[in-house]
Design a protein around this motif. Structure first.
Motif, PDB file in Angstrom:
ATOM      1  N   ARG A   7     -11.052  -0.944 -17.999  1.00 33.75           N
ATOM      2  CA  ARG A   7     -10.573  -0.707 -16.806  1.00 33.75           C
ATOM      3  C   ARG A   7     -10.020  -2.103 -16.447  1.00 33.75           C
ATOM      4  O   ARG A   7      -9.227  -3.342 -15.488  1.00 33.75           O
ATOM      5  CB  ARG A   7     -10.514  -0.267 -15.700  1.00 33.75           C
ATOM      6  CG  ARG A   7     -10.440   1.564 -15.673  1.00 33.75           C
ATOM      7  CD  ARG A   7     -11.297   2.873 -15.059  1.00 33.75           C
ATOM      8  NE  ARG A   7     -11.659   2.104 -13.729  1.00 33.75           N
ATOM      9  CZ  ARG A   7     -11.629   2.324 -12.873  1.00 33.75           C
ATOM     10  NH1 ARG A   7     -12.700   3.442 -13.159  1.00 33.75           N
ATOM     11  NH2 ARG A   7     -12.631   2.515 -11.631  1.00 33.75           N
ATOM     12  N   PHE A   8     -11.160  -2.932 -16.705  1.00 37.22           N
ATOM     13  CA  PHE A   8     -11.351  -4.620 -16.224  1.00 37.22           C
ATOM     14  C   PHE A   8     -10.666  -5.391 -16.567  1.00 37.22           C
ATOM     15  O   PHE A   8      -9.685  -5.996 -16.687  1.00 37.22           O
ATOM     16  CB  PHE A   8     -12.983  -4.995 -16.523  1.00 37.22           C
ATOM     17  CG  PHE A   8     -13.011  -6.610 -15.915  1.00 37.22           C
ATOM     18  CD1 PHE A   8     -12.964  -7.394 -14.452  1.00 37.22           C
ATOM     19  CD2 PHE A   8     -12.984  -7.516 -16.980  1.00 37.22           C
ATOM     20  CE1 PHE A   8     -12.765  -8.302 -14.371  1.00 37.22           C
ATOM     21  CE2 PHE A   8     -12.973  -8.667 -16.691  1.00 37.22           C
ATOM     22  CZ  PHE A   8     -13.530  -9.328 -15.229  1.00 37.22           C
ATOM     23  N   VAL A   9     -10.238  -5.239 -18.686  1.00 33.65           N
ATOM     24  CA  VAL A   9      -9.428  -5.971 -19.229  1.00 33.65           C
ATOM     25  C   VAL A   9      -7.596  -5.808 -18.328  1.00 33.65           C
ATOM     26  O   VAL A   9      -7.264  -6.317 -18.294  1.00 33.65           O
ATOM     27  CB  VAL A   9      -9.452  -5.614 -20.293  1.00 33.65           C
ATOM     28  CG1 VAL A   9      -8.185  -6.524 -21.977  1.00 33.65           C
ATOM     29  CG2 VAL A   9     -10.501  -6.248 -20.993  1.00 33.65           C
ATOM     30  N   ARG A  10      -7.371  -4.239 -18.296  1.00 31.04           N
ATOM     31  CA  ARG A  10      -6.080  -3.871 -17.526  1.00 31.04           C
ATOM     32  C   ARG A  10      -6.247  -4.544 -16.309  1.00 31.04           C
ATOM     33  O   ARG A  10      -4.620  -5.216 -16.197  1.00 31.04           O
ATOM     34  CB  ARG A  10      -6.112  -2.466 -17.709  1.00 31.04           C
ATOM     35  CG  ARG A  10      -5.854  -1.737 -18.979  1.00 31.04           C
ATOM     36  CD  ARG A  10      -5.722  -0.205 -18.953  1.00 31.04           C
ATOM     37  NE  ARG A  10      -5.267   0.335 -20.095  1.00 31.04           N
ATOM     38  CZ  ARG A  10      -5.558   1.200 -20.009  1.00 31.04           C
ATOM     39  NH1 ARG A  10      -5.930   2.380 -19.217  1.00 31.04           N
ATOM     40  NH2 ARG A  10      -5.202   2.652 -21.458  1.00 31.04           N
ATOM     41  N   ALA A  11      -6.635  -4.670 -16.013  1.00 29.46           N
ATOM     42  CA  ALA A  11      -6.588  -5.592 -14.174  1.00 29.46           C
ATOM     43  C   ALA A  11      -6.042  -6.456 -14.597  1.00 29.46           C
ATOM     44  O   ALA A  11      -5.361  -7.536 -13.713  1.00 29.46           O
ATOM     45  CB  ALA A  11      -7.453  -4.680 -13.828  1.00 29.46           C
ATOM     46  N   LEU A  12      -6.919  -7.625 -15.516  1.00 34.28           N
ATOM     47  CA  LEU A  12      -7.258  -9.072 -15.386  1.00 34.28           C
ATOM     48  C   LEU A  12      -5.458  -9.225 -16.477  1.00 34.28           C
ATOM     49  O   LEU A  12      -5.454 -10.093 -15.954  1.00 34.28           O
ATOM     50  CB  LEU A  12      -8.268  -9.341 -16.512  1.00 34.28           C
ATOM     51  CG  LEU A  12      -8.148 -10.785 -16.777  1.00 34.28           C
ATOM     52  CD1 LEU A  12      -9.055 -11.401 -15.183  1.00 34.28           C
ATOM     53  CD2 LEU A  12      -9.392 -11.090 -17.897  1.00 34.28           C
ATOM     54  N   ALA A  13      -5.070  -8.822 -17.563  1.00 33.66           N
ATOM     55  CA  ALA A  13      -3.710  -8.214 -17.048  1.00 33.66           C
ATOM     56  C   ALA A  13      -3.357  -8.793 -16.922  1.00 33.66           C
ATOM     57  O   ALA A  13      -1.446  -9.665 -16.278  1.00 33.66           O
ATOM     58  CB  ALA A  13      -3.840  -7.780 -18.368  1.00 33.66           C
ATOM     59  N   PHE A  14      -3.011  -7.666 -16.110  1.00 33.60           N
ATOM     60  CA  PHE A  14      -1.951  -7.162 -14.839  1.00 33.60           C
ATOM     61  C   PHE A  14      -1.839  -8.450 -13.299  1.00 33.60           C
ATOM     62  O   PHE A  14      -1.085  -8.493 -13.140  1.00 33.60           O
ATOM     63  CB  PHE A  14      -2.279  -6.123 -13.759  1.00 33.60           C
ATOM     64  CG  PHE A  14      -1.455  -5.755 -12.992  1.00 33.60           C
ATOM     65  CD1 PHE A  14      -0.422  -4.839 -13.005  1.00 33.60           C
ATOM     66  CD2 PHE A  14      -1.610  -6.111 -11.598  1.00 33.60           C
ATOM     67  CE1 PHE A  14       1.238  -4.992 -12.604  1.00 33.60           C
ATOM     68  CE2 PHE A  14      -0.902  -6.059 -10.333  1.00 33.60           C
ATOM     69  CZ  PHE A  14      -0.109  -5.014 -10.736  1.00 33.60           C
ATOM     70  N   THR A  15      -3.249  -9.029 -13.403  1.00 33.24           N
ATOM     71  CA  THR A  15      -3.478  -9.930 -12.349  1.00 33.24           C
ATOM     72  C   THR A  15      -3.220 -11.385 -13.232  1.00 33.24           C
ATOM     73  O   THR A  15      -2.053 -11.746 -12.620  1.00 33.24           O
ATOM     74  CB  THR A  15      -4.217 -10.757 -12.141  1.00 33.24           C
ATOM     75  OG1 THR A  15      -5.189  -9.248 -11.190  1.00 33.24           O
ATOM     76  CG2 THR A  15      -5.215 -11.643 -11.349  1.00 33.24           C
ATOM     77  N   VAL A  20       1.429 -15.343 -13.320  1.00 31.10           N
ATOM     78  CA  VAL A  20       2.574 -16.032 -14.001  1.00 31.10           C
ATOM     79  C   VAL A  20       3.774 -15.337 -13.512  1.00 31.10           C
ATOM     80  O   VAL A  20       5.369 -16.330 -13.484  1.00 31.10           O
ATOM     81  CB  VAL A  20       3.136 -15.568 -15.495  1.00 31.10           C
ATOM     82  CG1 VAL A  20       3.772 -15.693 -16.409  1.00 31.10           C
ATOM     83  CG2 VAL A  20       1.115 -16.260 -16.008  1.00 31.10           C
ATOM     84  N   GLY A  21       4.553 -14.317 -13.391  1.00 33.25           N
ATOM     85  CA  GLY A  21       5.849 -14.057 -12.456  1.00 33.25           C
ATOM     86  C   GLY A  21       5.479 -14.878 -10.776  1.00 33.25           C
ATOM     87  O   GLY A  21       6.519 -15.256 -11.321  1.00 33.25           O
ATOM     88  N   GLY A  22       4.631 -14.996 -10.341  1.00 30.79           N
ATOM     89  CA  GLY A  22       4.951 -15.239  -9.573  1.00 30.79           C
ATOM     90  C   GLY A  22       5.580 -17.378  -9.469  1.00 30.79           C
ATOM     91  O   GLY A  22       6.295 -17.661  -8.977  1.00 30.79           O
TER      92      GLY A  22
END
Length: 82
Positions: A7-15, A20-22
């Motif tokens: 879950r931490f890795v997924r949250a980090l990837a999402f962030t 990057v999108g911003g």
């Protein structure tokens, strides 16, 4: 423990992807503002108005998308070529 790490890795990837999108959106907005500024300066140097209304008036004053076409032609015959 594995579930929390996943879950931490997924949250980090999402962030990271969100940041990057911003940044990409910010770069796009800045480049668009620069382009509009350049167009504004060019219009002022040439002495023409800059805006949607002036652009629309200029575009509607032209005879059409194909100036070489006669306006009295309203029908076209189509034949198949084999």
């Amino acid at each position: 423990m594995d579930n929390a790490l996943t879950r931490f890795v997924r949250a980090l990837a999402f962030t990271v992807l969100a940041l990057v999108g911003g940044v990409m959106a910010l770069i796009f907005m800045v480049s668009t503002a620069i382009a509009v500024g350049i167009l504004y300066v060019i219009a002022k140097v040439r002495g023409r108005p800059f805006g949607v209304k002036a652009y629309w008036h200029q575009r509607s004053a032209t005879p059409g998308p194909f100036p070489g076409v006669r306006p009295d032609v309203i029908d076209v015959e189509v034949r198949e070529v084999r």
